[in-house]
Design an enzyme around this catalytic site. Structure first.
Site, PDB file in Angstrom:
ATOM      1  N   GLU A  81       0.829  -1.218   0.000  1.00  0.00           N
ATOM      2  CA  GLU A  81       0.000   0.000   0.000  1.00  0.00           C
ATOM      3  C   GLU A  81       0.860   1.264   0.000  1.00  0.00           C
ATOM      4  OE1 GLU A  81      -2.952   0.096   3.137  1.00  0.00           O
ATOM      5  OE2 GLU A  81      -3.477   2.183   2.688  1.00  0.00           O
ATOM      6  N   LYS A 268      -6.975  -0.514  11.921  1.00  0.00           N
ATOM      7  CA  LYS A 268      -6.407  -0.948  10.635  1.00  0.00           C
ATOM      8  C   LYS A 268      -5.207  -0.065  10.293  1.00  0.00           C
ATOM      9  CE  LYS A 268      -5.885  -1.196   5.974  1.00  0.00           C
ATOM     10  NZ  LYS A 268      -5.062  -0.328   5.107  1.00  0.00           N
ATOM     11  N   ASP A 284       5.244 -14.397  12.077  1.00  0.00           N
ATOM     12  CA  ASP A 284       3.913 -14.839  11.650  1.00  0.00           C
ATOM     13  C   ASP A 284       2.915 -13.699  11.907  1.00  0.00           C
ATOM     14  OD1 ASP A 284       1.370 -15.981  11.538  1.00  0.00           O
ATOM     15  OD2 ASP A 284       2.034 -17.898  12.369  1.00  0.00           O
ATOM     16  N   HIS A 382      -2.595  10.707   0.867  1.00  0.00           N
ATOM     17  CA  HIS A 382      -2.696   9.326   0.404  1.00  0.00           C
ATOM     18  C   HIS A 382      -2.759   9.265  -1.117  1.00  0.00           C
ATOM     19  CE1 HIS A 382      -3.507   5.122   1.258  1.00  0.00           C
ATOM     20  NE2 HIS A 382      -4.367   5.151   0.258  1.00  0.00           N
TER      21      HIS A 382
HETATM   22  P1  NDP Z   1      10.542 -22.868  15.757  1.00  0.00           P
HETATM   23  O1  NDP Z   1      10.095 -24.180  16.269  1.00  0.00           O
HETATM   24  O2  NDP Z   1      10.854 -22.720  14.309  1.00  0.00           O
HETATM   25  O3  NDP Z   1      11.836 -22.377  16.529  1.00  0.00           O
HETATM   26  C1  NDP Z   1      11.951 -22.372  17.907  1.00  0.00           C
HETATM   27  C2  NDP Z   1      13.242 -23.086  18.210  1.00  0.00           C
HETATM   28  O4  NDP Z   1      14.357 -22.213  18.040  1.00  0.00           O
HETATM   29  C3  NDP Z   1      13.307 -23.493  19.654  1.00  0.00           C
HETATM   30  O5  NDP Z   1      12.638 -24.681  19.848  1.00  0.00           O
HETATM   31  C4  NDP Z   1      14.798 -23.622  19.892  1.00  0.00           C
HETATM   32  O6  NDP Z   1      15.185 -24.936  19.567  1.00  0.00           O
HETATM   33  C5  NDP Z   1      15.421 -22.688  18.839  1.00  0.00           C
HETATM   34  N1  NDP Z   1      16.103 -21.576  19.495  1.00  0.00           N
HETATM   35  C6  NDP Z   1      17.373 -21.162  19.200  1.00  0.00           C
HETATM   36  N2  NDP Z   1      17.715 -20.136  19.987  1.00  0.00           N
HETATM   37  C7  NDP Z   1      16.671 -19.872  20.804  1.00  0.00           C
HETATM   38  C8  NDP Z   1      16.448 -18.922  21.847  1.00  0.00           C
HETATM   39  N3  NDP Z   1      17.372 -18.029  22.203  1.00  0.00           N
HETATM   40  N4  NDP Z   1      15.242 -18.928  22.455  1.00  0.00           N
HETATM   41  C9  NDP Z   1      14.288 -19.785  22.106  1.00  0.00           C
HETATM   42  N5  NDP Z   1      14.455 -20.739  21.141  1.00  0.00           N
HETATM   43  C10 NDP Z   1      15.640 -20.782  20.489  1.00  0.00           C
HETATM   44  O7  NDP Z   1       9.546 -21.693  16.103  1.00  0.00           O
HETATM   45  P2  NDP Z   1       8.486 -21.408  17.199  1.00  0.00           P
HETATM   46  O8  NDP Z   1       8.341 -22.497  18.204  1.00  0.00           O
HETATM   47  O9  NDP Z   1       8.776 -20.056  17.697  1.00  0.00           O
HETATM   48  O10 NDP Z   1       7.129 -21.381  16.348  1.00  0.00           O
HETATM   49  C11 NDP Z   1       6.922 -20.386  15.392  1.00  0.00           C
HETATM   50  C12 NDP Z   1       6.415 -20.996  14.105  1.00  0.00           C
HETATM   51  O11 NDP Z   1       5.237 -21.772  14.364  1.00  0.00           O
HETATM   52  C13 NDP Z   1       6.024 -19.974  13.085  1.00  0.00           C
HETATM   53  O12 NDP Z   1       6.523 -20.394  11.833  1.00  0.00           O
HETATM   54  C14 NDP Z   1       4.497 -20.038  13.076  1.00  0.00           C
HETATM   55  O13 NDP Z   1       3.981 -19.647  11.825  1.00  0.00           O
HETATM   56  C15 NDP Z   1       4.244 -21.469  13.373  1.00  0.00           C
HETATM   57  N6  NDP Z   1       2.962 -21.871  13.943  1.00  0.00           N
HETATM   58  C16 NDP Z   1       2.063 -20.969  14.463  1.00  0.00           C
HETATM   59  C17 NDP Z   1       0.890 -21.386  15.023  1.00  0.00           C
HETATM   60  C18 NDP Z   1      -0.022 -20.352  15.624  1.00  0.00           C
HETATM   61  O14 NDP Z   1       0.358 -19.211  15.724  1.00  0.00           O
HETATM   62  N7  NDP Z   1      -1.227 -20.711  16.036  1.00  0.00           N
HETATM   63  C19 NDP Z   1       0.534 -22.816  15.086  1.00  0.00           C
HETATM   64  C20 NDP Z   1       1.576 -23.669  14.580  1.00  0.00           C
HETATM   65  C21 NDP Z   1       2.729 -23.209  14.024  1.00  0.00           C
HETATM   66  P3  NDP Z   1      16.314 -25.669  20.392  1.00  0.00           P
HETATM   67  O15 NDP Z   1      16.281 -25.149  21.780  1.00  0.00           O
HETATM   68  O16 NDP Z   1      15.977 -27.093  20.298  1.00  0.00           O
HETATM   69  O17 NDP Z   1      17.583 -25.288  19.682  1.00  0.00           O
END
Ligand code: NDP
Length: 428
Positions: A81, A268, A284, A382
């Site tokens: 936009e 909005k 997201d 706009h």
């Molecule tokens: P991810 O699972 O992609 O990543 C999170 C992982 O990052 C953690 O499990 C951890 O894994 C790693 N990590 C590395 N450094 C850090 C840190 N400093 N702090 C925390 N974690 C860290 O993402 P999210 O769990 O955040 O989920 C987001 C995704 O889920 C988005 O893509 C979203 O679109 C999707 N989603 C959204 C839904 C909703 O909003 N209703 C439903 C389902 C999915 P480790 O500790 O093992 O290294």
């Protein structure tokens, strides 16, 4: 950041803008070579979603003049936009002259839900859950131990009972909330894994049946607030005094508080900025939007997210609070090359810092929109910027885009028909 290089940024060519960002020490010279590398490859895109065909592109621009908690930012915004980035930059410029945005970021606690039904004895189920709280949290953490190693994990438990509603024919639900610190991640996957990890145990403790286990996007324990205080001399515009604009802007906020029809449009405008930076950051934006709009309805009526009032010394004070469970890692943040570019451009170090900038962008956007609305109206600014899109829609290319859009600004009716007429005149 050496801001002098960013002067008159909007008047620079694309190459000059990128050079200015390098000269200002915001981007590195490697970023100048990256244009092709910022596009999603077919291979990456094919691994991100199902049935991938093509990439749908959006322009990503930079909003300037953001001074947040004493630090300067250039803000990446992905949006189709016209006028949104200009409005954010001009609002932020006035607010920077007034000392910038001050923010408060809460602890980053997300909520996971397990919804149970057919509970034989609700009070017994509640006391069982309370008595076994430690074990439940321990099991949740065991399902995702790495987040505990990072200092986060399941911290608390609460219980909600939603009574049977005969009119709506809904059964009674007992909902267990687990409050989880997801550190730098938004945490959807972390939370969902934890909730599924405790579902069976909760069924045993309550004697009920689980309907589902998932995070709640209503992140009421992950809130970000931005405030600004603007002296009236910075508000003066054309025939309007600063006092007049302040008072009209406060009334505009009041209108959006009491009238849901206005509140939706008011919010909005705020989301124009929020969605654009959330999207650019690789987060997201559907999750953020859903939570923000629910938060706007927390009183039972959909209301303005921001509020404006008069300070004792006559300044204008604005504030905005939003649930902002964004991550600095996870999802597509670490894999999308444009999200990585956004991270370098914005230069944020943590999810909390990202929250602080996002909520400030929302407040800047709201300030600019209300200021225009209560003075010359929204269309002047706009449509001035919309003129380019109209010229392109009319078929203009190259230099003709500038020629048609310039003439459109002075036309009686700035619309597609006029743009087509102007283009024909130019080409004949
Ligand atoms: P991810 O699972 O992609 O990543 C999170 C992982 O990052 C953690 O499990 C951890 O894994 C790693 N990590 C590395 N450094 C850090 C840190 N400093 N702090 C925390 N974690 C860290 O993402 P999210 O769990 O955040 O989920 C987001 C995704 O889920 C988005 O893509 C979203 O679109 C999707 N989603 C959204 C839904 C909703 O909003 N209703 C439903 C389902 C999915 P480790 O500790 O093992 O290294």
């Amino acid at each position: 950041m050496d801001k002098a290089y960013l002067d008159k940024f909007y008047k620079k060519s694309l190459t000059e803008r990128m050079d200015a960002l390098v000269d200002a020490n915001i981007l590195s010279s490697d970023d100048l070579l990256l244009n092709e590398g910022l596009l999603l490859s077919d291979e990456l895109a094919d691994n991100m979603i199902e049935n991938y065909l093509i990439t749908y592109q959006l322009p990503l621009g930079a909003a300037l003049n953001f001074l947040v908690d004493g630090k300067d930012y250039v803000v990446p915004m992905a949006i189709e936009e016209p006028s949104v980035i200009a409005a954010a930059s001009s609002g932020a410029k006035i607010i920077a002259q007034a000392g910038g945005f001050k923010t408060t970021i809460s602890e980053r606690i997300m909520i996971g839900q397990v919804a149970l039904k057919n509970i034989p004895d609700i009070s017994l189920a509640k006391s069982n859950l309370t008595n076994h709280k430690k074990d439940i949290l321990k099991k949740a953490n065991a399902a995702h131990p790495s987040i505990v190693n990072r200092g986060g994990g399941a911290k608390d438990l609460s219980i909600r009972v939603i009574e049977q509603d005969e009119e709506a024919a809904t059964p009674e639900f007992l909902i267990v909330h687990i409050h989880i610190a997801t550190m730098e991640a938004m945490g959807a996957n972390i939370i969902n894994t934890m909730m599924e990890g405790i579902t069976g145990y909760l069924e045993t403790l309550t004697g009920g049946t689980a309907l589902m286990s998932i995070l709640s996007n209503y992140a009421t324990e992950c809130l970000a607030t931005a405030t600004c205080q603007i002296p009236v001399h910075l508000l003066k515009r054309n025939d309007f005094s600063g006092e007049d604009i302040r008072d009209r802007l406060i009334e505009a906020g009041q209108l959006a508080y009491v009238d849901p029809y206005r509140a939706v449009t008011h919010n909005k405008g705020i989301m124009n900025g929020i969605d654009a930076i959330v999207l650019a950051s690789g987060n997201d934006w559907r999750a953020i939007s859903a939570g923000v709009h629910a938060y706007a309805s927390r009183s039972g009526q959909y209301r303005a997210l921001s509020s404006w009032r008069k300070a004792e010394n006559g300044d204008l004070i604005g504030d905005l609070t939003l649930p902002l469970p964004v991550g600095s890692v996870g999802g597509s943040i670490s894999i999308h090359p444009a999200a990585q570019f956004s991270k370098r451009l914005l230069g944020y170090q943590s999810a909390k810092e990202l929250e602080a900038v996002i909520v400030s962008v929302g407040l800047a956007q709201n300030f600019s929109a209300l200021k225009a609305l209560v003075t010359e109206g929204i269309q002047k600014g706009h449509m001035g910027l919309q003129a380019r899109s109209l010229a392109i829609s009319a078929g203009a290319t190259g230099k003709a885009i500038e020629q048609v859009s310039e003439q459109l600004k002075y036309a009686k009716n700035m619309n597609l028909a006029t743009a087509k007429e102007l283009l024909q005149e130019i080409l004949s």
